[in-house]
Structure formats: structure tokens, C-alpha cells
Design an enzyme around this catalytic site. Structure first.
Site, PDB file in Angstrom:
ATOM      1  N   TYR A  24     -19.389  20.104 -38.763  1.00 47.58           N
ATOM      2  CA  TYR A  24     -18.243  19.539 -38.300  1.00 47.58           C
ATOM      3  C   TYR A  24     -18.076  19.583 -36.429  1.00 47.58           C
ATOM      4  CZ  TYR A  24     -15.700  22.037 -41.955  1.00 47.58           C
ATOM      5  OH  TYR A  24     -15.309  22.620 -43.743  1.00 47.58           O
ATOM      6  N   HIS A  32      -8.167  22.511 -40.016  1.00 48.79           N
ATOM      7  CA  HIS A  32      -8.264  23.926 -39.467  1.00 48.79           C
ATOM      8  C   HIS A  32      -7.146  24.029 -38.193  1.00 48.79           C
ATOM      9  CE1 HIS A  32     -12.860  24.655 -40.772  1.00 48.79           C
ATOM     10  NE2 HIS A  32     -11.984  24.771 -41.850  1.00 48.79           N
ATOM     11  N   ASN A  58     -15.391  27.401 -39.060  1.00 52.29           N
ATOM     12  CA  ASN A  58     -13.979  27.914 -39.431  1.00 52.29           C
ATOM     13  C   ASN A  58     -13.402  29.360 -39.437  1.00 52.29           C
ATOM     14  OD1 ASN A  58     -16.275  25.952 -41.781  1.00 52.29           O
ATOM     15  ND2 ASN A  58     -14.772  27.045 -43.045  1.00 52.29           N
TER      16      ASN A  58
HETATM   17  C1  LIG Z   1      -8.083  23.223 -48.442  1.00 51.24           C
HETATM   18  C2  LIG Z   1      -8.555  24.160 -47.844  1.00 51.24           C
HETATM   19  C3  LIG Z   1      -9.443  25.007 -47.453  1.00 51.24           C
HETATM   20  C4  LIG Z   1      -9.836  25.566 -46.370  1.00 51.24           C
HETATM   21  N1  LIG Z   1     -11.268  25.884 -46.333  1.00 51.24           N
HETATM   22  C5  LIG Z   1     -11.674  26.561 -45.237  1.00 51.24           C
HETATM   23  C6  LIG Z   1     -12.676  27.801 -45.676  1.00 51.24           C
HETATM   24  O1  LIG Z   1     -13.338  27.510 -46.018  1.00 51.24           O
HETATM   25  N2  LIG Z   1     -13.296  28.990 -44.230  1.00 51.24           N
HETATM   26  C7  LIG Z   1     -11.717  29.016 -43.376  1.00 51.24           C
HETATM   27  O2  LIG Z   1     -12.425  29.770 -41.849  1.00 51.24           O
HETATM   28  N3  LIG Z   1     -11.042  27.787 -43.348  1.00 51.24           N
HETATM   29  C8  LIG Z   1     -10.052  27.536 -44.293  1.00 51.24           C
HETATM   30  N4  LIG Z   1      -8.839  26.652 -43.925  1.00 51.24           N
HETATM   31  C9  LIG Z   1      -8.450  27.084 -43.199  1.00 51.24           C
HETATM   32  C10 LIG Z   1      -7.633  28.869 -43.066  1.00 51.24           C
HETATM   33  O3  LIG Z   1      -7.128  28.846 -44.178  1.00 51.24           O
HETATM   34  C11 LIG Z   1      -6.010  27.928 -42.250  1.00 51.24           C
HETATM   35  O4  LIG Z   1      -6.371  27.985 -41.659  1.00 51.24           O
HETATM   36  C12 LIG Z   1      -5.525  29.374 -42.487  1.00 51.24           C
HETATM   37  O5  LIG Z   1      -4.689  29.702 -44.054  1.00 51.24           O
HETATM   38  C13 LIG Z   1      -4.238  29.445 -41.729  1.00 51.24           C
HETATM   39  O6  LIG Z   1      -3.928  31.137 -41.592  1.00 51.24           O
HETATM   40  P1  LIG Z   1      -1.702  30.780 -41.413  1.00 51.24           P
HETATM   41  O7  LIG Z   1      -2.165  32.474 -41.164  1.00 51.24           O
HETATM   42  O8  LIG Z   1      -2.422  30.127 -39.559  1.00 51.24           O
HETATM   43  O9  LIG Z   1      -1.141  29.868 -41.702  1.00 51.24           O
HETATM   44  P2  LIG Z   1      -1.273  29.673 -43.347  1.00 51.24           P
HETATM   45  O10 LIG Z   1      -1.987  29.887 -43.979  1.00 51.24           O
HETATM   46  O11 LIG Z   1      -0.634  28.190 -43.620  1.00 51.24           O
HETATM   47  O12 LIG Z   1       0.193  30.493 -44.139  1.00 51.24           O
HETATM   48  C14 LIG Z   1       1.232  30.163 -43.469  1.00 51.24           C
HETATM   49  C15 LIG Z   1       2.333  31.105 -43.958  1.00 51.24           C
HETATM   50  O13 LIG Z   1       4.065  30.252 -44.185  1.00 51.24           O
HETATM   51  C16 LIG Z   1       4.583  30.416 -45.778  1.00 51.24           C
HETATM   52  N5  LIG Z   1       5.236  29.729 -45.183  1.00 51.24           N
HETATM   53  C17 LIG Z   1       5.406  28.118 -44.819  1.00 51.24           C
HETATM   54  N6  LIG Z   1       6.690  27.907 -43.856  1.00 51.24           N
HETATM   55  C18 LIG Z   1       7.583  28.964 -44.684  1.00 51.24           C
HETATM   56  C19 LIG Z   1       8.650  28.599 -44.264  1.00 51.24           C
HETATM   57  N7  LIG Z   1       9.756  28.396 -43.825  1.00 51.24           N
HETATM   58  N8  LIG Z   1       9.478  29.927 -44.903  1.00 51.24           N
HETATM   59  C20 LIG Z   1       8.918  30.757 -45.614  1.00 51.24           C
HETATM   60  N9  LIG Z   1       7.405  31.079 -45.855  1.00 51.24           N
HETATM   61  C21 LIG Z   1       6.783  29.735 -45.224  1.00 51.24           C
HETATM   62  C22 LIG Z   1       3.504  29.760 -46.307  1.00 51.24           C
HETATM   63  O14 LIG Z   1       3.862  29.575 -47.783  1.00 51.24           O
HETATM   64  C23 LIG Z   1       1.893  30.586 -45.830  1.00 51.24           C
HETATM   65  O15 LIG Z   1       1.946  31.394 -46.867  1.00 51.24           O
HETATM   66  C24 LIG Z   1      -8.796  25.664 -45.232  1.00 51.24           C
HETATM   67  C25 LIG Z   1      -7.424  25.558 -45.151  1.00 51.24           C
HETATM   68  C26 LIG Z   1      -7.145  24.445 -46.382  1.00 51.24           C
HETATM   69  C27 LIG Z   1      -5.824  23.997 -46.554  1.00 51.24           C
END
Ligand SMILES: Cc1cc2nc3c(=O)[nH]c(=O)nc-3n(C[C@H](O)[C@H](O)[C@H](O)COP(=O)(O)OP(=O)(O)OC[C@H]3O[C@@H](n4cnc5c(N)ncnc54)[C@H](O)[C@@H]3O)c2cc1C
Ligand SMILES: *[C@@H]1O[C@H](CO)[C@@H](O)[C@H](O)[C@H]1NC(C)=O
Ligand SMILES: *[C@@H]1O[C@H](CO)[C@@H](O)[C@H](O)[C@H]1NC(C)=O
Ligand SMILES: *[C@@H]1O[C@H](CO)[C@@H](O)[C@H](O)[C@H]1NC(C)=O
Ligand SMILES: *[C@@H]1O[C@H](CO)[C@@H](O)[C@H](O)[C@H]1NC(C)=O
Length: 547
Positions: free
Chosen positions: A406, A480, A527
Site C-alpha cells: 500500500y 480505506h 490500515n
Molecule cells: C472488504 C474490506 C476490507 C477491509 N480491511 C481492513 C483491514 O483489514 N483493516 C483495517 O484497518 N481496515 C480495513 N477496511 C476498512 C475499514 O473497515 C473501514 O475503513 C471502516 O469500517 C470505516 O468505518 P466507518 O465507521 O467510517 O464506516 P463504515 O464501516 O462504512 O460504517 C458505516 C455504517 O453505516 C451504515 N449506513 C450506511 N448508510 C446508512 C444509511 N443511509 N442509514 C443507516 N445506516 C447506514 C452501514 O451499514 C455501516 O454499518 C476494510 C474495508 C473493507 C470494505
């Protein structure tokens, strides 16, 4: 807590043992409505609950654990779903639930399930180094490491991560680690513990740090949500998709939701209540556009898609979706003489892998570990700009390893995220390798890695063609995503680049906040999930202090 179920899913309601329909939302009751039950949403909601506020957490997806209503458990353990088992985390993408859990209205990958990305990810849990916040002016005053350290400590106390998840104190399946550690030692890199030495990020390697606690996938669903659920001032509603916030000028008065049965409904806030957006960097922009906040063109698209956006005189012209960032990944494959391979996931899933399952019964063994076997970090300097790199190393086939390299902190590229009239967020301009500096630096890093691997004494053989142009073009998404509603002091309404101020409040609004990855003004060195959680911890405190 009450466990509201906005659609009506009999199985779930039975599992939770409390029945409430959409009509039982308490209008003019909630001090805080938190939108999105990912890591940022759960952490902030829990902190508001602790502060005695009445809180509603709205999540569009279902629960992925038995405690949150999932009923598809492992055939050999009725308390665990496949999502919970660290040893299956690399196989999540091939499970049936993957399709149920992934968002279908974001071009980049995101999870629409309680826990968000943390429910489906590879669990790599990188303690951020101080330089992520301190080495340039991207994070504003008040958000430097000295300010964030207490928030990080609060997080680590509840959700510490581990480089050694097996209760018997052993690392399992170490063929890859032994080959690669020998290689890195021979080229002068050093071994560190990425948890206790987070600031060591140049020419170092470590056992992977994983988001695992008590031999299960951790994260806020397990480490924060149960604490909120103990309180009567907390309601969680699953299968509740928020469409927009309801505004009266600069004041949010509630949110409009769509339930599982596609009914829409408005939930109104208490007097002086607040809405906190935590839908993730790819979905929070949609909520803002739908609420009349963002570039005019995106709000017009939201309106065309049938959303009841506010009247044009209320639109706030803020640079939502601009500045969009992510880590690009470059992939290298290496043949070794080491003894390792990919675990037999089918045998783990169907219970025939007795050896590993029986060790797991003693909280030990391969199944307590995640996908990767080594994580490395390094950096280089090009024209005075330092850029960092992370390498996540995992078996790809027998004796063959895959390095996902990365380009991370210090990268200077950004793209643009926009909305379609089908309500999908799409990437209008790629966030990767847009600057000459990023291209030159990444090429130099890959070149140096290839040179060391190709040394006849390395014991390694690159199976990827050593063509830098070709390797750089294998670019894939780091998943990310950040910076779609940037935090900063330069108010976007006045030509600046920021959407939220340093209290995470949207410029021009009185009571609307954003706490997820959208607001991060910069990419971390590793990450991102740990940084997402640290920032959410800090944001909750800032928001509570604003009265
Ligand atoms: C496949 C994958 C692998 C990854 N691997 C890693 C890893 O190994 N290590 C690491 O550090 N990071 C990893 N990441 C990144 C990390 O998981 C994310 O950066 C992190 O989860 C982001 O957190 P967040 O709270 O910003 O948003 P999100 O995790 O996207 O959470 C948003 C939440 O809001 C909900 N939501 C969305 N829109 C609405 C709406 N309109 N109404 C109600 N609810 C809604 C969603 O359902 C979700 O539960 C990975 C991501 C993915 C997709
Ligand atoms: C599991 O939950 C799903 C979705 O709620 C439901 O359709 C199914 O009948 C449940 N299965 C069992 C065995 O309870
Ligand atoms: C379980 O999976 C293993 C490995 O793929 C396979 O050989 C075996 O036949 C499967 N057994 C059952 C009972 O499904
Ligand atoms: C693998 O190669 C290295 C370097 O050539 C050598 O030191 C080591 O003994 C080899 N290991 C095996 C198992 O052949
Ligand atoms: C390297 O890869 C690029 C892009 O795939 C290709 O155009 C070029 O011909 C390759 N160069 C060599 C020397 O193989």
C-alpha cells in the site's frame, strides 16, 4: 435498551426478545440520533449514552453476531457465526452472507451491516504512529497526536488488538514469517512489535496486529455496543436506512428513514437534539447531498432521484465528495522454499478439520489468527516529501506468498466522489496516483523491493514480472476511503476545502455532525480502522463539550 426493529423480522425479534415496530420510535425524545452502526457510529453512540443522553442508533443492515440477531452459526459452535471466527476472516468474501452484508449503492467497497467494514474486513489493526497527525498541517490544531492520545488510550483499553491471539502463547503457521523475516534481516530491516512500537515505520516488520479479543473478531459490535445496551437511554434500530436529515434552515429537526418494508417515516429530535452522521466515507456524502448539502450539481441529482431535498434557498454549497482519498495497493507474488499454504476453509466451515477446531476449543491455534502472517512498513523521500508504505503478506498458494503493498501516509493524490440519479455514490475521479510525486515515489519503492527480492542470495523468486509500469498498473483499492467531508478550519462555504469544523460540526449547520472516515483530512500510515475508532472517540468528546 430497547431493540427496535423497523421492518419486522420475526426471527430477529424472537432472538432479542422484545418487540417494537417502526411506529414506536419516540418522537421529540432523542438528544442524539446517530446514523450508521459502523465503528464510528457505535463508538460515538455509546459515549453519548454514557453521558446520560437519550440516543437512537439507526443502522440500515442486520446484526452479524448471535447477540445482535444472526442465526446462521457454525455447525460446530452454535454461539459463533463465520464472521466471528478469526481463522475464517480471509474467506468471508466467499460466504453467502457476503452478498447480504455488502453495500450495493457504493462503487467502492463498503459493508452495509451492523459493525460496518469492521464486520467483514481482514482485521488488520494498526496503531497509528504520532507522525500521521503531526508531520504536516493536514490534521488541524486540536487534532494532533498529543490531543488524540487520550482518545487512543480509551479505545485500546476496550479494544486493544493483539499480535498474539492464541491463548497458549504460540504463533501458528509460521512458514511464511520464517522465510520473510530471514529475508528482511538480510537486507537490514528490523523486527518490531507494531502494537508497542507504533512509531517505528521505516524498514520494519512485525507479526500482524489483529482486531481480535478473546479469540473472536473484536470491534465496537463486541467491545462497545454491549455497554450501551445496558442503559435504558439507548435504542438501536436495525434495517433502518436513513434517507436524509430533515432541516429547518440551519437546524436539523429529525431524520427520514426507510424501513425494511420500504415504508418511509420521519423521526424528530428532542429540543436541542443533534444528528451525528457515521454512514462511512462512501455513504455520508449521499446523506449530505440528499439533505441539500454539497455541490449544487449533486443536490440537483439527489432531487432528480426522488428525494425530498430542501428548497434551494437552504442549500449549503460545501465541497462534499471533493478531496476523496484512499490507499492504492500494488500486488507482488513471490515463490519461496518455505513450508506454508492456504488453510482449508471448507473443512473449517464444515467441521471436518478436527485438529484446528479442537485447538480452538482450547482458545488456541490457527483459527484464533487472521489472514496475514507478516506486516511490514517502510518509507521513502522524493523531492522533500516523505511517503510511507505498508506490506501485508499472506499465503497465496503452497510456498507462494502475496505482498499487498500500500502507498499510504504522505501520498498526495485525491479524487472526486459523486451521486447518480439511482442514489449510488460513484467515483468520478480516481483517488489514486494523480500526482507525479506519488507515481515517482511508488515506482522507487517497488523498484527497491524488487531489487532486494531478485538478489540471487535472497532465497526468493518474484513470480510477478519485474516490470514497474505493469506492477503499478495492477492498482487495486485499499478500501480505506476518507476525506469526502473533510475537517478543517477553512470553511468550504468561503472557498475553503472543509465541510466540517474542528468540532466535527457541518459548516453552516447548528446541530449536524460527522464522525466517520469522511472527515479525516489525511491518510494514515497503516490500515485505517484503528484511526477511524480513535477519531470517533475524540469526536464524541468534542461534540459532548459543545453546549
Ligand atoms: C472488504 C474490506 C476490507 C477491509 N480491511 C481492513 C483491514 O483489514 N483493516 C483495517 O484497518 N481496515 C480495513 N477496511 C476498512 C475499514 O473497515 C473501514 O475503513 C471502516 O469500517 C470505516 O468505518 P466507518 O465507521 O467510517 O464506516 P463504515 O464501516 O462504512 O460504517 C458505516 C455504517 O453505516 C451504515 N449506513 C450506511 N448508510 C446508512 C444509511 N443511509 N442509514 C443507516 N445506516 C447506514 C452501514 O451499514 C455501516 O454499518 C476494510 C474495508 C473493507 C470494505
Ligand atoms: C434465520 O433468519 C432468517 C432471516 O431473519 C430467517 O429467514 C430464517 O428463517 C432464520 N432461520 C432459522 C433457522 O431460524
Ligand atoms: C468438508 O470439507 C472438506 C474439504 O473441502 C471435504 O473434503 C469434505 O468432504 C467436506 N465434508 C462434508 C461432510 O461436507
Ligand atoms: C531456503 O533458502 C534459503 C536461502 O537460500 C536457505 O538458507 C534455506 O536453507 C532454504 N530452506 C529450505 C527448507 O530449503
Ligand atoms: C511493461 O509493462 C507495460 C504495461 O503493461 C508494457 O506496455 C511494457 O511493454 C512492458 N515493458 C517490458 C520491458 O516488458
Amino acid at each position: 435498551m430497547r431493540f427496535l426493529q423497523a421492518g419486522c423480522k420475526a426471527a430477529l425479534v424472537a432472538a432479542i426478545g422484545s418487540l417494537a415496530s417502526a411506529s414506536s420510535f419516540k418522537n421529540e425524545y432523542y438528544d442524539y440520533i446517530v446514523v450508521g452502526g459502523g465503528p464510528a457510529g457505535i463508538i460515538t453512540a455509546e459515549r453519548f449514552v454514557e453521558a446520560g443522553k437519550k440516543v437512537l442508533l439507526l443502522e440500515r443492515g442486520v446484526g452479524p453476531t448471535v447477540a445482535t440477531g444472526a442465526n446462521e452459526t457454525l455447525p460446530w459452535n452454535k454461539d459463533l457465526t463465520a464472521i466471528d471466527l478469526p481463522g475464517l476472516s480471509a474467506d468471508v468474501g466467499s460466504l453467502d452472507v457476503w452478498n447480504d452484508y455488502m453495500c450495493t449503492d457504493t462503487e467502492g467497497m463498503a459493508a452495509c451491516v451492523l459493525g460496518g467494514g469492521v464486520t467483514v474486513n481482514y482485521m488488520v489493526f494498526v496503531y497509528p504512529p504520532a507522525h500521521d497527525f503531526d508531520d504536516n498541517n493536514n490534521w488541524p490544531e486540536g487534532w494532533k497526536w498529543k490531543d488524540l492520545k487520550p482518545a487512543a488510550e480509551r479505545l485500546y483499553q476496550r479494544n486493544p488488538g493483539t499480535t498474539l491471539p492464541s491463548a497458549d502463547g504460540k504463533h501458528y503457521d509460521q512458514g511464511l514469517y520464517s522465510v520473510l523475516s530471514k529475508f528482511f534481516n538480510s537486507v537490514g530491516w528490523k523486527s518490531v512489535d507494531m502494537i508497542s512500537q507504533p512509531d517505528e515505520k521505516h524498514q520494519v516488520y512485525s507479526y500482524p496486529s489483529w482486531n481480535i479479543k478473546d479469540q473472536k473478531r473484536a470491534g465496537p459490535v463486541r467491545t462497545y455496543l454491549p455497554l450501551a445496551e445496558k442503559h435504558s437511554n439507548f435504542d438501536l434500530s436495525l434495517s433502518s436506512k436513513v434517507l436524509r436529515v430533515v432541516r429547518s434552515g440551519s437546524k436539523v429537526t429529525g431524520v427520514e428513514i426507510e424501513t425494511a418494508s420500504k415504508k418511509t417515516k420521519i423521526i424528530s429530535l428532542a429540543h436541542n437534539g443533534r444528528v451525528v452522521l457515521a454512514a462511512g466515507a462512501l455513504s455520508t456524502p449521499r446523506l449530505l447531498f440528499n439533505s441539500g448539502i454539497g455541490p449544487k450539481k449533486q443536490i440537483e441529482t439527489a432531487k432528480k432521484s426522488g428525494i425530498n431535498v430542501p428548497a434551494e434557498k437552504e442549500w449549503l454549497d460545501l465541497p462534499v465528495g471533493l478531496g476523496f482519498r484512499d490507499h492504492p495497493i500494488f500486488t507482488l507474488n513471490v515463490q519461496t522454499n518455505g513450508s506454508f499454504g492456504i488453510p482449508d476453509y471448507d473443512a473449517i466451515l464444515n467441521g471436518t478439520d478436527r485438529k484446528d477446531i479442537s485447538l480452538y476449543g482450547k482458545d488456541s491455534g490457527l483459527l484464533t489468527q487472521g489472514k496475514h502472517r507478516m506486516i511490514f512498513f517502510s518509507s521513502n523521500e522524493v523531492n522533500g516529501q516523505t511517503r510511507y508504505y505498508q506490506g501485508s503478506c499472506a499465503p497465496d498458494a503452497d510456498s507462494v506468498l502475496e505482498i499487498k503493498a500500500y502507498l499510504t501516509h504522505g501520498a498526495t493524490s485525491s479524487g472526486v466522489l459523486v451521486l447518480t440519479s439511482e442514489q449510488k455514490t460513484v467515483i468520478e475521479k480516481s483517488p489514486y496516483m494523480q500526482t507525479a510525486g506519488d507515481r515517482k515515489a511508488a515506482a522507487a519503492f517497488i523498484q527497491s523491493l524488487i531489487k532486494d527480492i531478485s538478489d540471487p542470495g535472497s532465497g526468493l523468486e518474484l513470480t510477478t514480472k519485474p516490470n514497474i509500469t505493469a506492477i503499478l498498473s495492477t492498482i487495486s483499492s485499499g478500501n480505506h476511503y476518507t476525506t469526502t467531508a473533510k475537517m478543517g478550519t477553512d470553511d468550504g462555504r468561503k472557498g475553503g476545502s472543509s465541510v466540517v469544523d474542528t468540532n466535527t460540526k457541518v459548516y453552516g449547520m447548528d446541530n449536524l455532525f460527522v464522525v466517520d472516515g469522511s472527515i479525516h483530512p489525511d491518510l494514515p500510515t497503516g490500515n485505517i480502522q484503528t484511526t477511524i475508532m480513535v477519531i470517533a472517540e475524540a469526536a464524541a468528546e468534542r461534540i459532548l463539550a459543545q453546549h
